[in-house]
Write a protein that holds these residues in place. Sequence first.
Motif, short mmCIF file in Angstrom:
data_model
loop_
_atom_site.label_atom_id
_atom_site.label_comp_id
_atom_site.label_asym_id
_atom_site.label_seq_id
_atom_site.Cartn_x
_atom_site.Cartn_y
_atom_site.Cartn_z
N TYR A 1 1.54 2.83 8.72
CA TYR A 1 0.83 1.88 9.60
C TYR A 1 1.60 0.57 9.58
O TYR A 1 1.09 -0.48 9.19
N GLY B 1 0.79 -1.24 0.00
CA GLY B 1 0.00 0.00 0.00
C GLY B 1 0.82 1.28 0.00
O GLY B 1 0.39 2.29 0.56
N ALA C 1 -5.78 4.57 6.83
CA ALA C 1 -5.37 3.21 7.17
C ALA C 1 -5.94 2.21 6.18
O ALA C 1 -6.72 1.33 6.52
N SER C 2 -5.57 2.39 4.93
CA SER C 2 -6.03 1.48 3.88
C SER C 2 -4.91 1.31 2.87
O SER C 2 -4.20 2.27 2.56
N THR C 3 -4.75 0.09 2.36
CA THR C 3 -3.73 -0.13 1.32
C THR C 3 -4.30 0.18 -0.06
O THR C 3 -3.59 0.05 -1.05
N PHE C 4 -5.58 0.57 -0.12
CA PHE C 4 -6.26 0.78 -1.41
C PHE C 4 -6.23 -0.50 -2.25
O PHE C 4 -6.05 -0.46 -3.46
#
Lengths: 259, 473
Positions: free
Chosen positions: A192, A185, B363-366
């Motif tokens: 994160y 990501g 907080a996302s990797t997409f």
Amino acid sequence: MDPTSTQAPPVQVALFVTCLVDIFRPTIGFASIKLLEDAGCEVHVPKVQTCCGQPAWNSGDRENTLEIAKQVIAAFEEYDYIVAPSGSCAGMIKVHYPELFEKIPDWHERALKLSAKTYEITGFLIDILEVSKVNAKHKAKVSYHDSCAGLRELGISKQPRKLLKSVEGLDLVEMKDCEICCGFGGTFAVKYSDISNSIVSEKTANIVATDPDLLLAGDLGCLMNMAGKLKRQGSKIKVRHVVEVLAGLNDDKPIAGRD
Amino acid sequence: MEINSPQFKLNAKTALGDKQLQGALGHVRENFTGKRAKARAQLPQFDDLRQNARAIKDHVLEHLDVYLELYEQKVLESGGMVHWARDAQEARGIVLDICRKTNAKTVTKGKSMISEEIGLNEFLQDNDIEPIETDLGEYIIQLRGENPSHIIAPAVHLNMDQVREEFRKAHTHLPDNRPLNEPQSLLSEARGILREKFLAADIGITGANFLVAETGTSVIVTNEGNGDLTQTLPRVHVVLASIEKIVPTLEDMAQITRVLARSATGQEITVYTTLSTGPRRKLDVDGPEEYHVILLDNGRSKMLGNEFSQMLRCIRCGACLNHCPVYQAIGGHAYGWVYPGPMGAVLTPNLIGIDKAGHLPNASTFCGRCEAVCPMLIPLPKMMRSWREKEFERHLSPYSQRRGIALWAWMAKRPKIYRFVTSIAARCLSVIGGANKQINRLPMAGGWTAHRALPAPHGATFMALYNRQKGRR
Ligand code: SF4
């Protein structure tokens, strides 16, 4: 039209190298050139290219993304096709550039035109050039991870597998959950990092359970993430970009590996 | 409900270290996703149904005012009452008002996310009214004093042992040595206890999966049947729903139901689909004497006109949570408020503000799996990116990150300088990487190297090699 026929002038392809390949693994760029040339294309590498702008785009920095995207459009729009050894960078140009310029009519049109001729490399070889096999040998048990952007934005899934199956001596074994994110990501992996670590650990557990000699994928970011984790875990599994094997360029050391 | 979203990173770290939670989450990963995949595979026209469902909701959202008015009129015609609540406080006030007017002391509740959103249970308790959750999962977390960790499976973060322990602690009137080994025995025990509560309750509060405009009907889809008892046994039935739950017709409701259960639990249809229209009529054998609907806005009408309007198509199926690698890793509580996972990452900042919910859309990797499975075809990653843009514009994103992006972008726009700097960087990293071609410690890259090696470049950049060798390797 058969793009590889000798009468027709060769297809003019511009290689979008991608910033990670440029810095971390030039072999992928050369392997891409070889595959495209073997398929009868004339390959160009526009000099002004740097990056597709994804880091800015995913960080919410629209202004910088716009400027970088304009630079890419101007440098690449003259060619027949734009090909990248990365689903995520190709996806950025193909899917996100038109979205980015939605409210700027003249650029939107240019972005749409570029979008229509931009491809991820295995997709380009199979779907556009209709290549059915490659000229390569590689005796190894191999597993392939589907990187997210290539898979979900561009539908890249069968194409690399089809090409891999034509590699002499190669045994393709599917791992569990090969279509699930590796936790990279982009900046997510750093911002994160604990969560990213948990996701990539899940991924490497599935890789190790399949016990391949070699792990392949079509995006260097994901490959660096998975290779980095495998190395930290002491695994002997080698990691390479799929085009390296398809082009038979295996003389370079594997990613994060000694041999 | 208390907002813990600003501590997202800390919450996530705690969740990752919680062995029991990690065990329970394994269940989400395998069960929910597998069942949904199977249900989808069995229905070839599933994707057409999704398009259809999307079109229905898009139409409603374009004419929401019209359908809301029609709905209100139909509820009134059927003898019910409609209350409009601008925000959580107003909604709570209306509930209390109804409780006071009907002298209610206990309230049974069906599962309702709106109830969580307005923090109803705490509020009722503070006003000496006892709320009793009747959905098994909700009942369990109420015993534990927790919030739901999933929008359709509120207690999914717990394992059987934890539930058993909780029951033994709470139900002290039952024999100590009773066997509670089967899920079925836990369910029977809860049912036994709740039965009395159902009969004693003055008011039943439920949520609504749909509000049907043409008939003034509220619809709940459940698997336990507790919702039916909640709404038919007490004297008063209160429906708590947000304004976007409207669909024009019963046929539309049925259409969307076809994708709802399949996406949620992999069922073709839930065990109960319960329609209620107004209070008990003269010839009805059961039903409440009073029927109230509280229509909550709480930020939704603002979303109608902005880039997040598509989020209002959401039917709360939970598929995006189940398929999200981040949710699968940390569970729902880490998100710090009512709505977790991808849908929460888009919705929560709309409801509590991006200053508090800033981590969620980041907080996302997409990876895009949420959008790929969403039955309502909601472009969740795109909207998370919109939030990131807003944060960037308002300088809410961390300074170090902004500096980093600015510096990198400055170079990326100047290819010559970029070439020069990247050549040096590649060389340096290559030297640091040594013979092993990996870097295990690097200043500023601690987030990466804490958990994995950084593969090192091999020396020159592609561009340098390409130019030097005129394209030949
Ligand atoms: S966003 Fe889509 S997948 Fe997620 S809960 Fe809503 S309808 Fe379901």
